[in-house]
Enzyme design. Structure first.
Site, PDB file in Angstrom:
ATOM      1  N   GLU A  35       0.884  -1.086  -0.011  1.00 43.12           N
ATOM      2  CA  GLU A  35      -0.036  -0.038   0.085  1.00 43.12           C
ATOM      3  C   GLU A  35       0.865   1.160  -0.017  1.00 43.12           C
ATOM      4  O   GLU A  35       1.963   1.219   0.992  1.00 43.12           O
ATOM      5  CB  GLU A  35      -0.693   0.009   1.280  1.00 43.12           C
ATOM      6  CG  GLU A  35      -1.699   1.273   1.694  1.00 43.12           C
ATOM      7  CD  GLU A  35      -2.525   1.870   0.464  1.00 43.12           C
ATOM      8  OE1 GLU A  35      -3.267   1.042  -0.191  1.00 43.12           O
ATOM      9  OE2 GLU A  35      -2.342   3.012   0.157  1.00 43.12           O
ATOM     10  N   GLY A  48     -22.841   2.190   0.310  1.00 42.57           N
ATOM     11  CA  GLY A  48     -24.172   1.229   0.264  1.00 42.57           C
ATOM     12  C   GLY A  48     -23.668  -0.055  -0.092  1.00 42.57           C
ATOM     13  O   GLY A  48     -22.937  -0.368  -1.173  1.00 42.57           O
ATOM     14  N   ARG A 117     -17.768   3.990   5.780  1.00 43.20           N
ATOM     15  CA  ARG A 117     -16.466   3.286   5.289  1.00 43.20           C
ATOM     16  C   ARG A 117     -15.274   2.869   6.252  1.00 43.20           C
ATOM     17  O   ARG A 117     -14.726   1.642   6.079  1.00 43.20           O
ATOM     18  CB  ARG A 117     -15.887   4.219   4.255  1.00 43.20           C
ATOM     19  CG  ARG A 117     -16.807   4.172   2.798  1.00 43.20           C
ATOM     20  CD  ARG A 117     -16.450   5.274   1.811  1.00 43.20           C
ATOM     21  NE  ARG A 117     -17.241   5.292   0.633  1.00 43.20           N
ATOM     22  CZ  ARG A 117     -16.830   4.834  -0.436  1.00 43.20           C
ATOM     23  NH1 ARG A 117     -15.619   4.300  -0.466  1.00 43.20           N
ATOM     24  NH2 ARG A 117     -17.536   4.981  -1.335  1.00 43.20           N
ATOM     25  N   ARG A 211     -19.412  15.418  -0.351  1.00 45.73           N
ATOM     26  CA  ARG A 211     -19.837  14.262   0.543  1.00 45.73           C
ATOM     27  C   ARG A 211     -19.745  15.001   1.898  1.00 45.73           C
ATOM     28  O   ARG A 211     -18.851  15.469   2.282  1.00 45.73           O
ATOM     29  CB  ARG A 211     -18.924  13.098   0.304  1.00 45.73           C
ATOM     30  CG  ARG A 211     -18.920  12.602  -1.116  1.00 45.73           C
ATOM     31  CD  ARG A 211     -17.653  11.928  -1.294  1.00 45.73           C
ATOM     32  NE  ARG A 211     -17.875  10.235  -1.068  1.00 45.73           N
ATOM     33  CZ  ARG A 211     -16.872   9.443  -1.631  1.00 45.73           C
ATOM     34  NH1 ARG A 211     -15.713   9.973  -1.828  1.00 45.73           N
ATOM     35  NH2 ARG A 211     -17.252   8.289  -1.427  1.00 45.73           N
ATOM     36  N   ASP A 327     -11.708  -1.207  -8.757  1.00 47.57           N
ATOM     37  CA  ASP A 327     -11.710  -0.026  -9.439  1.00 47.57           C
ATOM     38  C   ASP A 327     -10.549   0.241 -10.290  1.00 47.57           C
ATOM     39  O   ASP A 327     -10.716   0.880 -11.447  1.00 47.57           O
ATOM     40  CB  ASP A 327     -11.898   1.411  -8.458  1.00 47.57           C
ATOM     41  CG  ASP A 327     -13.162   1.634  -7.821  1.00 47.57           C
ATOM     42  OD1 ASP A 327     -14.098   0.723  -8.096  1.00 47.57           O
ATOM     43  OD2 ASP A 327     -13.281   2.753  -7.693  1.00 47.57           O
ATOM     44  N   ALA A 340     -18.213  -0.599  -4.922  1.00 46.11           N
ATOM     45  CA  ALA A 340     -17.568  -1.681  -4.071  1.00 46.11           C
ATOM     46  C   ALA A 340     -18.190  -3.188  -4.373  1.00 46.11           C
ATOM     47  O   ALA A 340     -17.464  -3.984  -3.994  1.00 46.11           O
ATOM     48  CB  ALA A 340     -17.645  -1.131  -2.791  1.00 46.11           C
TER      49      ALA A 340
HETATM   50  C1  FAD Z   1     -18.855   9.376  -4.243  1.00 52.87           C
HETATM   51  C2  FAD Z   1     -18.900   8.114  -4.187  1.00 52.87           C
HETATM   52  C3  FAD Z   1     -19.936   7.207  -3.746  1.00 52.87           C
HETATM   53  C4  FAD Z   1     -19.635   5.571  -3.802  1.00 52.87           C
HETATM   54  N1  FAD Z   1     -20.770   4.960  -3.319  1.00 52.87           N
HETATM   55  C5  FAD Z   1     -20.805   3.706  -3.209  1.00 52.87           C
HETATM   56  C6  FAD Z   1     -21.645   2.868  -2.780  1.00 52.87           C
HETATM   57  O1  FAD Z   1     -22.749   3.497  -2.071  1.00 52.87           O
HETATM   58  N2  FAD Z   1     -21.774   1.583  -2.905  1.00 52.87           N
HETATM   59  C7  FAD Z   1     -20.570   0.810  -3.779  1.00 52.87           C
HETATM   60  O2  FAD Z   1     -20.727  -0.132  -3.789  1.00 52.87           O
HETATM   61  N3  FAD Z   1     -19.607   1.639  -4.027  1.00 52.87           N
HETATM   62  C8  FAD Z   1     -19.570   3.027  -4.103  1.00 52.87           C
HETATM   63  N4  FAD Z   1     -18.732   3.719  -4.676  1.00 52.87           N
HETATM   64  C9  FAD Z   1     -17.538   3.048  -5.208  1.00 52.87           C
HETATM   65  C10 FAD Z   1     -16.560   2.634  -4.197  1.00 52.87           C
HETATM   66  O3  FAD Z   1     -16.170   3.695  -3.380  1.00 52.87           O
HETATM   67  C11 FAD Z   1     -15.303   1.841  -5.087  1.00 52.87           C
HETATM   68  O4  FAD Z   1     -15.969   1.030  -6.133  1.00 52.87           O
HETATM   69  C12 FAD Z   1     -14.225   0.890  -4.115  1.00 52.87           C
HETATM   70  O5  FAD Z   1     -14.109   1.930  -2.908  1.00 52.87           O
HETATM   71  C13 FAD Z   1     -13.038   0.753  -4.663  1.00 52.87           C
HETATM   72  O6  FAD Z   1     -12.253   0.128  -3.904  1.00 52.87           O
HETATM   73  P1  FAD Z   1     -10.825  -0.211  -4.362  1.00 52.87           P
HETATM   74  O7  FAD Z   1     -10.068  -0.965  -3.262  1.00 52.87           O
HETATM   75  O8  FAD Z   1     -10.852  -1.076  -5.804  1.00 52.87           O
HETATM   76  O9  FAD Z   1     -10.017   1.072  -4.764  1.00 52.87           O
HETATM   77  P2  FAD Z   1      -9.496   2.068  -3.750  1.00 52.87           P
HETATM   78  O10 FAD Z   1     -10.677   2.311  -2.611  1.00 52.87           O
HETATM   79  O11 FAD Z   1      -9.398   3.459  -4.705  1.00 52.87           O
HETATM   80  O12 FAD Z   1      -8.357   1.703  -3.026  1.00 52.87           O
HETATM   81  C14 FAD Z   1      -7.024   1.641  -3.840  1.00 52.87           C
HETATM   82  C15 FAD Z   1      -5.988   1.491  -3.036  1.00 52.87           C
HETATM   83  O13 FAD Z   1      -4.857   1.385  -3.599  1.00 52.87           O
HETATM   84  C16 FAD Z   1      -3.452   2.302  -3.313  1.00 52.87           C
HETATM   85  N5  FAD Z   1      -2.814   2.669  -4.316  1.00 52.87           N
HETATM   86  C17 FAD Z   1      -3.068   3.512  -5.284  1.00 52.87           C
HETATM   87  N6  FAD Z   1      -2.054   3.514  -6.212  1.00 52.87           N
HETATM   88  C18 FAD Z   1      -0.999   2.815  -5.655  1.00 52.87           C
HETATM   89  C19 FAD Z   1       0.071   2.209  -6.009  1.00 52.87           C
HETATM   90  N7  FAD Z   1       0.834   2.692  -7.083  1.00 52.87           N
HETATM   91  N8  FAD Z   1       1.145   1.372  -5.254  1.00 52.87           N
HETATM   92  C20 FAD Z   1       0.377   1.163  -4.147  1.00 52.87           C
HETATM   93  N9  FAD Z   1      -0.769   1.330  -3.686  1.00 52.87           N
HETATM   94  C21 FAD Z   1      -1.654   1.971  -4.451  1.00 52.87           C
HETATM   95  C22 FAD Z   1      -4.605   3.299  -2.611  1.00 52.87           C
HETATM   96  O14 FAD Z   1      -3.710   4.368  -1.727  1.00 52.87           O
HETATM   97  C23 FAD Z   1      -5.784   2.755  -1.922  1.00 52.87           C
HETATM   98  O15 FAD Z   1      -5.278   2.389  -0.733  1.00 52.87           O
HETATM   99  C24 FAD Z   1     -18.752   5.281  -4.472  1.00 52.87           C
HETATM  100  C25 FAD Z   1     -17.656   6.112  -5.080  1.00 52.87           C
HETATM  101  C26 FAD Z   1     -17.675   7.374  -4.991  1.00 52.87           C
HETATM  102  C27 FAD Z   1     -16.679   8.029  -5.735  1.00 52.87           C
END
Ligand code: FAD
Length: 444
Positions: A35, A48, A117, A211, A327, A340
């Protein structure tokens, strides 16, 4: 369960990376999270969690679902109605307590599942043998490690290079590094100057969001009890506001979305500082119900640009033994409340494939990633497109629907059904059959 003879590097410790680590460790598959931040953490906003996500959590590890049950809040527990969202006219002068929804989208038997979250991530980190900063057993979390590049030097292990000059090795790399994923850039490939190709980047969806969370008791008189207990979507032209309860109804999560015809003003930051006055100005023309909610938000807030891969869907989620999920693979706008949830679905399918008895060594990993790509990419990319369309509908910009609320209800119900009614067991059977074909074996 016998330990698999390979080790996985997980890039990124958000919801996807942490869920994947828990899921792999449960299956006795060695993994390490790298991370970039100094500690794992989530923002103080709501999330959600829908039925498909809850089913996927159970496949990953029952304890993830139990963690959600401990910290999550269901609308049916608060109001007795299994409502996903009540859709309201955000421009109507009728005071909120008396205002009837234009329509309601139901999600029986429990309705909307909302969670804070940071509380949810903390509850999941407790399932790992480490603390947020990487201390604890086994060293499965390395913080302050920002992925730079991945080198396949033909020796079997991949070499992972970090921006601090250090390196690590693993049999495969799974990028869970979110919207600005470096792993995605490496999967898509770099140009002759070593720069990421255009197709690797998320584009601006021409929507941004504010937000915040507020104590429910501060807004209860204004909104009326029921609108604090059930998720509400306040519709209006070119804007909409979503509210839903978290922390057993003690907090109300608010997200105010705005359509922006222009370009995002920063090349480097996807979040920019904002003031309450700016939010207020953005919601001119909305009713007193909506504006009084905004009035109760903090004086200083943030404006989140919403970036996604709708204009640049990936042609593949993997290259060799490097894969992107969550994502990183399918960054989406959040208008189905499902981003998510789809990340957790990815983890459920991927970890079950990695556990499969047909998978016996490093040489089998590319086939696993191929099978994952085959069963997941279409559904994941559908979400990205449909989510954009959903926001247009909520903001009365969808030309086929306009303000025909009957049509709107039908359309939203059908699309939420696509999100919620997925048959993950069937998808797993298909994925294992595909894996068997790739490995030249018959699936058990
Ligand atoms: C306004 C908003 C509301 C939302 N509401 C919902 C909801 O109600 N329900 C739902 O299901 N989804 C919702 N989502 C979507 C959801 O938040 C995301 O799909 C989810 O959090 C993605 O998780 P992730 O772990 O894939 O990515 P992230 O949460 O972005 O995590 C990525 C991680 O990788 C790390 N990282 C990045 N680059 C590097 C690198 N080069 N080297 C090492 N580490 C790195 C970052 O620091 C981070 O910790 C919402 C999104 C937004 C923007």
């Amino acid at each position: 369960m016998t330990q698999k003879p390979f080790e996985i590097a997980i890039i990124g410790g958000g919801i996807t990376g942490v869920t994947l680590a828990i899921s792999l460790l449960k299956r006795n598959i060695r993994c390490t999270i790298y991370e970039q931040a100094p500690a794992l953490g989530e923002i103080g906003a709501g999330l959600g969690i829908a039925p498909n996500a809850r089913r996927a959590m159970k496949i990953c590890d029952e304890r993830i679902f139990e963690a959600f049950q401990r910290v999550g809040t269901y609308s049916s527990d608060l109001s007795g109605r299994p409502v996903w969202i009540d859709f309201l006219d955000g421009t109507s002068p009728t005071p909120a307590p008396e205002l009837k929804p234009k329509f309601s989208i139901m999600s029986p038997p429990v309705g909307h599942g909302g969670v804070h979250r940071a509380r949810f991530l903390d509850a999941m980190i407790e399932l790992l043998p480490v603390n947020k900063e990487g201390g604890g057993e086994g060293g499965i979390l390395r913080v302050g490690k920002r992925l730079d590049t991945i080198v396949d030097n033909g020796s079997g292990k991949l070499q992972i290079k970090f921006c601090d000059g250090t390196t690590a090795h693993a049999d495969a790399v799974i990028g869970c590094d979110g919207v600005k994923s470096r792993t995605r850039e490496l999967v898509v490939g770099l140009d002759e100057n070593g720069n990421p190709k255009e197709g690797a980047k998320c584009g601006y969806s021409h929507k941004y969001a504010y937000r915040c969370m507020m104590p429910t008791k501060d807004v209860a008189a204004q909104l009326g009890e029921e609108k604090c207990q059930n998720p509400c979507l306040w519709m209006g032209p070119n804007r909409h506001v979503l509210t839903f309860p978290v922390n057993q109804g003690q907090l109300l999560n608010l997200v105010a979305f705005v359509t922006d015809e222009g370009e995002w003003p920063s090349k480097t930051n996807t979040t920019l500082p904002a003031t309450r006055d700016e939010v207020f100005k953005d919601f001119e023309g909305f009713s007193e119900n909506v504006r009084s909610l905004i009035q109760m938000t903090k004086d200083k807030s943030d404006r989140w640009g919403l970036f996604d891969l709708a204009d640049n869907p990936l042609q593949t989620f993997y290259k060799g033994r490097v894969l992107v999920i969550g994502d990183a693979a399918h960054a989406s706008t959040p208008h189905h409340g499902a981003g998510a949830g789809f990340c957790v679905e990815d983890v459920a399918i991927l970890s079950t494939l990695l556990e499969d008895e047909q998978v016996n060594g490093t040489d089998d990993l590319e086939a696993v990633f191929g099978a994952f790509d085959k069963v997941r990419r279409e559904r994941d990319q559908w979400l990205v497109r449909s989510s954009r369309r959903a926001a247009e509908t909520y903001e009365w910009r969808n030309k086929e629907i306009g303000t025909d609320f009957e049509k709107m209800e039908k359309d939203i119900n059908a699309r939420q059904g696509m999100c919620w009614d997925v048959d993950l067991d069937k998808m797993l059977v298909e994925a294992r059959e595909d894996l068997g074909r790739r490995l030249g074996k018959t699936a058990a």
